[in-house]
Write a protein that holds these residues in place. Structure first.
Motif, PDB file in Angstrom:
ATOM      1  N   GLN A 190       0.826  -1.210   0.000  1.00 20.99           N
ATOM      2  CA  GLN A 190       0.000   0.000   0.000  1.00 20.99           C
ATOM      3  C   GLN A 190       0.863   1.263   0.000  1.00 20.99           C
ATOM      4  OE1 GLN A 190      -2.182  -1.027   3.557  1.00 20.99           O
ATOM      5  NE2 GLN A 190      -3.985  -1.708   2.399  1.00 20.99           N
ATOM      6  N   GLY A 191       1.962   1.251   0.750  1.00 17.60           N
ATOM      7  CA  GLY A 191       2.857   2.404   0.794  1.00 17.60           C
ATOM      8  C   GLY A 191       3.556   2.649  -0.529  1.00 17.60           C
ATOM      9  N   GLY A 192       3.983   1.583  -1.191  1.00 16.19           N
ATOM     10  CA  GLY A 192       4.673   1.732  -2.469  1.00 16.19           C
ATOM     11  C   GLY A 192       3.775   2.219  -3.586  1.00 16.19           C
ATOM     12  N   ALA A 193       2.469   1.982  -3.455  1.00 16.26           N
ATOM     13  CA  ALA A 193       1.525   2.379  -4.503  1.00 16.26           C
ATOM     14  C   ALA A 193       1.548   3.873  -4.756  1.00 16.26           C
ATOM     15  CB  ALA A 193       0.113   1.926  -4.137  1.00 16.26           C
ATOM     16  N   GLN A 194       1.824   4.670  -3.732  1.00 13.68           N
ATOM     17  CA  GLN A 194       1.878   6.124  -3.895  1.00 13.68           C
ATOM     18  C   GLN A 194       2.943   6.519  -4.923  1.00 13.68           C
ATOM     19  OE1 GLN A 194       2.468   7.946  -0.085  1.00 13.68           O
ATOM     20  NE2 GLN A 194       0.888   6.718   0.921  1.00 13.68           N
ATOM     21  N   MET A 195       4.112   5.910  -4.804  1.00 16.07           N
ATOM     22  CA  MET A 195       5.204   6.228  -5.722  1.00 16.07           C
ATOM     23  C   MET A 195       4.923   5.693  -7.117  1.00 16.07           C
ATOM     24  SD  MET A 195       8.664   5.820  -3.410  1.00 16.07           S
ATOM     25  CE  MET A 195       8.298   4.188  -2.746  1.00 16.07           C
ATOM     26  N   MET A 196       4.326   4.511  -7.209  1.00 22.62           N
ATOM     27  CA  MET A 196       4.006   3.938  -8.517  1.00 22.62           C
ATOM     28  C   MET A 196       2.999   4.799  -9.263  1.00 22.62           C
ATOM     29  SD  MET A 196       3.569  -0.005  -7.321  1.00 22.62           S
ATOM     30  CE  MET A 196       4.716  -0.692  -6.132  1.00 22.62           C
ATOM     31  N   GLU A 197       1.980   5.265  -8.559  1.00 22.51           N
ATOM     32  CA  GLU A 197       0.965   6.121  -9.185  1.00 22.51           C
ATOM     33  C   GLU A 197       1.599   7.398  -9.730  1.00 22.51           C
ATOM     34  OE1 GLU A 197      -1.771   6.734  -6.041  1.00 22.51           O
ATOM     35  OE2 GLU A 197      -2.697   4.746  -6.209  1.00 22.51           O
ATOM     36  N   TYR A 198       2.489   7.987  -8.959  1.00 18.18           N
ATOM     37  CA  TYR A 198       3.123   9.239  -9.368  1.00 18.18           C
ATOM     38  C   TYR A 198       4.018   9.019 -10.588  1.00 18.18           C
ATOM     39  CZ  TYR A 198       5.111  13.913  -8.734  1.00 18.18           C
ATOM     40  OH  TYR A 198       5.477  15.220  -8.920  1.00 18.18           O
ATOM     41  N   ALA A 199       4.814   7.934 -10.556  1.00 19.04           N
ATOM     42  CA  ALA A 199       5.713   7.652 -11.683  1.00 19.04           C
ATOM     43  C   ALA A 199       4.919   7.278 -12.932  1.00 19.04           C
ATOM     44  CB  ALA A 199       6.673   6.528 -11.312  1.00 19.04           C
ATOM     45  N   ALA A 200       3.831   6.543 -12.760  1.00 16.30           N
ATOM     46  CA  ALA A 200       3.011   6.168 -13.912  1.00 16.30           C
ATOM     47  C   ALA A 200       2.438   7.398 -14.597  1.00 16.30           C
ATOM     48  CB  ALA A 200       1.892   5.236 -13.464  1.00 16.30           C
ATOM     49  N   LYS A 201       2.246   8.454 -13.840  1.00 16.64           N
ATOM     50  CA  LYS A 201       1.662   9.681 -14.390  1.00 16.64           C
ATOM     51  C   LYS A 201       2.710  10.655 -14.902  1.00 16.64           C
ATOM     52  CE  LYS A 201      -1.788  13.225 -13.240  1.00 16.64           C
ATOM     53  NZ  LYS A 201      -2.742  13.704 -12.204  1.00 16.64           N
ATOM     54  N   TYR A 202       3.857  10.756 -14.221  1.00 13.81           N
ATOM     55  CA  TYR A 202       4.794  11.842 -14.521  1.00 13.81           C
ATOM     56  C   TYR A 202       6.145  11.415 -15.087  1.00 13.81           C
ATOM     57  CZ  TYR A 202       1.496  14.766 -11.959  1.00 13.81           C
ATOM     58  OH  TYR A 202       0.357  15.423 -11.557  1.00 13.81           O
ATOM     59  N   ALA A 203       6.462  10.144 -15.118  1.00 15.80           N
ATOM     60  CA  ALA A 203       7.736   9.722 -15.712  1.00 15.80           C
ATOM     61  C   ALA A 203       7.732  10.071 -17.198  1.00 15.80           C
ATOM     62  CB  ALA A 203       7.940   8.227 -15.525  1.00 15.80           C
ATOM     63  N   THR A 204       8.886  10.458 -17.730  1.00 16.64           N
ATOM     64  CA  THR A 204       8.983  10.815 -19.142  1.00 16.64           C
ATOM     65  C   THR A 204       9.526   9.673 -19.991  1.00 16.64           C
ATOM     66  OG1 THR A 204      11.181  11.779 -18.767  1.00 16.64           O
ATOM     67  CG2 THR A 204       9.286  13.256 -18.613  1.00 16.64           C
ATOM     68  N   ASN A 205      10.258   8.756 -19.388  1.00 18.18           N
ATOM     69  CA  ASN A 205      10.777   7.592 -20.091  1.00 18.18           C
ATOM     70  C   ASN A 205       9.645   6.566 -20.221  1.00 18.18           C
ATOM     71  OD1 ASN A 205      11.940   4.868 -20.355  1.00 18.18           O
ATOM     72  ND2 ASN A 205      13.911   5.908 -20.170  1.00 18.18           N
ATOM     73  N   PRO A 206       9.291   6.153 -21.432  1.00 17.69           N
ATOM     74  CA  PRO A 206       8.155   5.242 -21.608  1.00 17.69           C
ATOM     75  C   PRO A 206       8.296   3.929 -20.842  1.00 17.69           C
ATOM     76  CG  PRO A 206       8.846   6.137 -23.724  1.00 17.69           C
ATOM     77  CD  PRO A 206       9.882   6.560 -22.719  1.00 17.69           C
ATOM     78  N   ARG A 233      -6.774 -15.635   8.525  1.00 18.90           N
ATOM     79  CA  ARG A 233      -5.946 -16.055   9.663  1.00 18.90           C
ATOM     80  C   ARG A 233      -6.199 -15.199  10.902  1.00 18.90           C
ATOM     81  NH1 ARG A 233      -4.479 -17.522   5.115  1.00 18.90           N
ATOM     82  NH2 ARG A 233      -3.249 -19.409   4.702  1.00 18.90           N
ATOM     83  N   GLY A 234      -7.255 -14.429  10.874  1.00 15.22           N
ATOM     84  CA  GLY A 234      -7.668 -13.662  12.045  1.00 15.22           C
ATOM     85  C   GLY A 234      -6.876 -12.402  12.294  1.00 15.22           C
ATOM     86  N   GLY A 235      -6.147 -11.897  11.287  1.00 16.17           N
ATOM     87  CA  GLY A 235      -5.346 -10.692  11.473  1.00 16.17           C
ATOM     88  C   GLY A 235      -6.033  -9.450  10.952  1.00 16.17           C
ATOM     89  N   GLN A 236      -5.546  -8.302  11.376  1.00 14.28           N
ATOM     90  CA  GLN A 236      -6.070  -7.008  10.953  1.00 14.28           C
ATOM     91  C   GLN A 236      -4.962  -6.203  10.293  1.00 14.28           C
ATOM     92  OE1 GLN A 236      -9.274  -5.987  11.177  1.00 14.28           O
ATOM     93  NE2 GLN A 236      -9.805  -7.989  12.037  1.00 14.28           N
ATOM     94  N   PRO A 237      -5.275  -5.436   9.242  1.00 12.37           N
ATOM     95  CA  PRO A 237      -4.251  -4.601   8.591  1.00 12.37           C
ATOM     96  C   PRO A 237      -3.668  -3.587   9.560  1.00 12.37           C
ATOM     97  CG  PRO A 237      -6.225  -4.774   7.232  1.00 12.37           C
ATOM     98  CD  PRO A 237      -6.590  -5.344   8.569  1.00 12.37           C
ATOM     99  N   LEU A 238      -2.407  -3.247   9.315  1.00 15.06           N
ATOM    100  CA  LEU A 238      -1.741  -2.218  10.115  1.00 15.06           C
ATOM    101  C   LEU A 238      -2.059  -0.828   9.549  1.00 15.06           C
ATOM    102  CD1 LEU A 238       1.807  -3.837  10.414  1.00 15.06           C
ATOM    103  CD2 LEU A 238      -0.005  -3.859  12.151  1.00 15.06           C
ATOM    104  N   PRO A 239      -2.081   0.203  10.381  1.00 17.97           N
ATOM    105  CA  PRO A 239      -2.241   1.565   9.861  1.00 17.97           C
ATOM    106  C   PRO A 239      -0.989   1.955   9.081  1.00 17.97           C
ATOM    107  CG  PRO A 239      -1.759   1.615  12.210  1.00 17.97           C
ATOM    108  CD  PRO A 239      -1.984   0.171  11.856  1.00 17.97           C
ATOM    109  N   MET A 240      -1.160   2.841   8.101  1.00 17.40           N
ATOM    110  CA  MET A 240      -0.010   3.284   7.309  1.00 17.40           C
ATOM    111  C   MET A 240       0.929   4.113   8.170  1.00 17.40           C
ATOM    112  SD  MET A 240       1.673   3.194   4.579  1.00 17.40           S
ATOM    113  CE  MET A 240       0.454   2.181   3.729  1.00 17.40           C
ATOM    114  N   ASN A 241       2.217   3.889   7.981  1.00 17.64           N
ATOM    115  CA  ASN A 241       3.231   4.633   8.751  1.00 17.64           C
ATOM    116  C   ASN A 241       3.812   5.766   7.932  1.00 17.64           C
ATOM    117  OD1 ASN A 241       4.515   2.979   6.913  1.00 17.64           O
ATOM    118  ND2 ASN A 241       5.949   2.099   8.366  1.00 17.64           N
TER     119      ASN A 241
END
Length: 241
Positions: A190-206, A233-241
């Motif tokens: 989930q944390g890495g998705a922020q950077m991927m979204e930005y690069a997918a939109k603004y990177a100039t190299n195809p 397995r009975g677990g809960q997601p962690l909050p984003m850091n």
């Protein structure tokens, strides 16, 4: 007539143990060779498409270079977690997704580091800070990245585990290990998705843009799988850091 030779039980036990240790060693060797092959193939692919379509070498402060540097670091932490879970979990579903994440992200690291090498750029940001290549209100909305040229960037990218979390993961076994691995890897994706979204939109190299889009697609599917495995397995997601 000569007396029949009766096998010594201790010898049989020793032989079984030696066979088991040899089999385990071979499995580890096969996995290690496979992972190395993926990394080398990724690097070769990165070098082959490093300067596509005459786009030239991107600037050091570009989205293309920053994404390749920071995402390589981000990915390597996921690879480390996945490798640990693959080797120490007894749950086949956990071992499988860990192996999938490890191999796919190693290949992507190989491509990004191949580009950086061809561009003659360092594998790590020169400033030691991350996400300086993410600028403007869109980056600020995520609470990360540089909002102006004088912004020093961040020390830790979103979703990264702390050393305390890593040590605790390594101390666990069984269901507790599986749950914590799923929690950490889900947050990491989930944390890495922020950077991927930005690069997918603004990177100039195809190729950089396409890789970021491909990561978003594949990790989106993995995120859903991780969430389902965690819930089962009975677990809960962690909050984003």
């Amino acid at each position: 007539m000569a007396d029949a030779v009766v096998p010594d039980p201790a010898d049989e036990i020793g032989a079984d143990r030696a066979h088991s240790e040899t089999s385990t060693g071979m499995r580890v060797l096969v996995v290690s060779v496979a992972v190395l092959a993926v990394l080398l193939l990724g690097a070769a692919g990165g070098l082959l498409i490093g300067l596509p379509g005459g786009h030239g070498v991107p600037a050091s402060n570009s989205v293309d270079v920053g994404f390749a540097q920071d995402m390589s670091v981000h990915h390597r932490q996921a690879v480390q977690m996945a490798g640990w879970a693959r080797d120490h979990s007894t749950d086949q579903a956990i071992r499988q997704i860990a192996f999938d994440i490890e191999t796919s992200q190693l290949g992507q690291v190989g491509r990004m580091e191949g580009w950086l090498g061809l561009w003659d750029k360092p594998e790590l940001p020169a400033s030691g800070k991350y996400m300086k290549w993410m600028t403007g209100a869109e980056a600020a909305a995520h609470g990360h990245g540089a909002t102006n040229p004088n912004d020093p960037g961040v020390d830790t990218m979103p979703g990264m585990y702390t050393q305390q979390e890593w040590q605790r993961l390594r101390s666990l076994s069984g269901r507790a290990l599986d749950v914590m691995f799923l929690q950490l890897m889900l947050r990491h994706h989930q944390g890495g998705a922020q950077m991927m979204e930005y690069a997918a939109k603004y990177a100039t190299n195809p190729q950089v843009k396409n890789l970021a889009q491909s990561m978003l697609l594949s990790q989106g599917k993995e995120t859903e799988t991780l969430r389902n495995l965690l819930t089962a397995r009975g677990g809960q997601p962690l909050p984003m850091n």
